[in-house]
Design a protein around this motif. Sequence first.
Motif, PDB file in Angstrom:
ATOM      1  N   SER A   1      37.938  91.874  40.773  1.00  0.00           N
ATOM      2  CA  SER A   1      37.098  91.745  39.575  1.00  0.00           C
ATOM      3  C   SER A   1      36.470  90.359  39.514  1.00  0.00           C
ATOM      4  CB  SER A   1      37.930  91.979  38.303  1.00  0.00           C
ATOM      5  OG  SER A   1      38.432  93.288  38.273  1.00  0.00           O
ATOM      6  N   THR A   2      37.248  89.347  39.829  1.00  0.00           N
ATOM      7  CA  THR A   2      36.752  87.968  39.824  1.00  0.00           C
ATOM      8  C   THR A   2      35.699  87.770  40.910  1.00  0.00           C
ATOM      9  OG1 THR A   2      38.848  87.157  38.956  1.00  0.00           O
ATOM     10  CG2 THR A   2      37.445  85.548  40.030  1.00  0.00           C
TER      11      THR A   2
ATOM     12  N   CYS B   1      32.425  89.786  39.982  1.00  0.00           N
ATOM     13  CA  CYS B   1      31.710  89.301  38.810  1.00  0.00           C
ATOM     14  C   CYS B   1      32.244  87.919  38.440  1.00  0.00           C
ATOM     15  CB  CYS B   1      31.862  90.270  37.640  1.00  0.00           C
ATOM     16  SG  CYS B   1      30.793  89.838  36.273  1.00  0.00           S
ATOM     17  N   PRO B   2      31.645  86.873  38.999  1.00  0.00           N
ATOM     18  CA  PRO B   2      32.162  85.521  38.768  1.00  0.00           C
ATOM     19  C   PRO B   2      32.073  85.072  37.307  1.00  0.00           C
ATOM     20  CG  PRO B   2      30.196  85.481  40.149  1.00  0.00           C
ATOM     21  CD  PRO B   2      30.521  86.911  39.889  1.00  0.00           C
ATOM     22  N   TYR B   3      31.401  85.835  36.474  1.00  0.00           N
ATOM     23  CA  TYR B   3      31.346  85.479  35.053  1.00  0.00           C
ATOM     24  C   TYR B   3      32.697  85.701  34.391  1.00  0.00           C
ATOM     25  CZ  TYR B   3      26.381  85.579  35.987  1.00  0.00           C
ATOM     26  OH  TYR B   3      25.154  85.348  36.528  1.00  0.00           O
ATOM     27  N   TYR B   4      33.505  86.552  35.001  1.00  0.00           N
ATOM     28  CA  TYR B   4      34.849  86.803  34.492  1.00  0.00           C
ATOM     29  C   TYR B   4      35.824  86.156  35.459  1.00  0.00           C
ATOM     30  CZ  TYR B   4      32.439  90.382  31.830  1.00  0.00           C
ATOM     31  OH  TYR B   4      31.574  91.042  31.019  1.00  0.00           O
ATOM     32  N   ASP B   5      36.662  85.296  34.950  1.00  0.00           N
ATOM     33  CA  ASP B   5      37.610  84.614  35.817  1.00  0.00           C
ATOM     34  C   ASP B   5      39.020  85.113  35.521  1.00  0.00           C
ATOM     35  OD1 ASP B   5      38.991  83.003  37.507  1.00  0.00           O
ATOM     36  OD2 ASP B   5      38.401  81.119  36.592  1.00  0.00           O
TER      37      ASP B   5
END
Length: 169
Positions: free
Chosen positions: A114-115, A118-122
Amino acid sequence: RITAQLISVEDGFIEWSQSYDRGLTDLFEVQEDIATSVVEALRVKLNSGGETQLALPSNKDMSAYDALLKGRYAMRAWNLPAFAKAVNYFEQAVTVAPDYAEAYGFLAYALTMSTLYCPYYDFAQQARENVERSLELNPHQPEALSAKSYLSWSQWALVQTLLDRALAG
């Protein structure tokens, strides 16, 4: 009813076959019986002492196992919504079975993916915590080792070591 067969690659003949008739409530017992029978049929020595040792499942709870399978299935779509759905299933599994190394490993892996997707979610810290819990329960858990290698991408020697361990199973 489950039927297991060992078929020769060379000639296609059945080397060994056995059927198991059991209820759905004792799935783990059937898995253990099948694994034991296959090892005996092959007469494989799995350790230097000559005694056969099987890796027993770290979980005996069917609802946790069901959640793990649903999470693994959800991840097959290989996109962020699928990983989010998988995370929910893996979290259900570890809630029901807090010592389920495989569920923690898959949870860590889904959070890591997931990280990365989508790097917007860490979720890296949460993934690291689940990696450590999984490896605490089973130091050879492949998904946890794979997740740890992704999380350690800048440390190439560590990544290679972790991937080698993951492949060795």
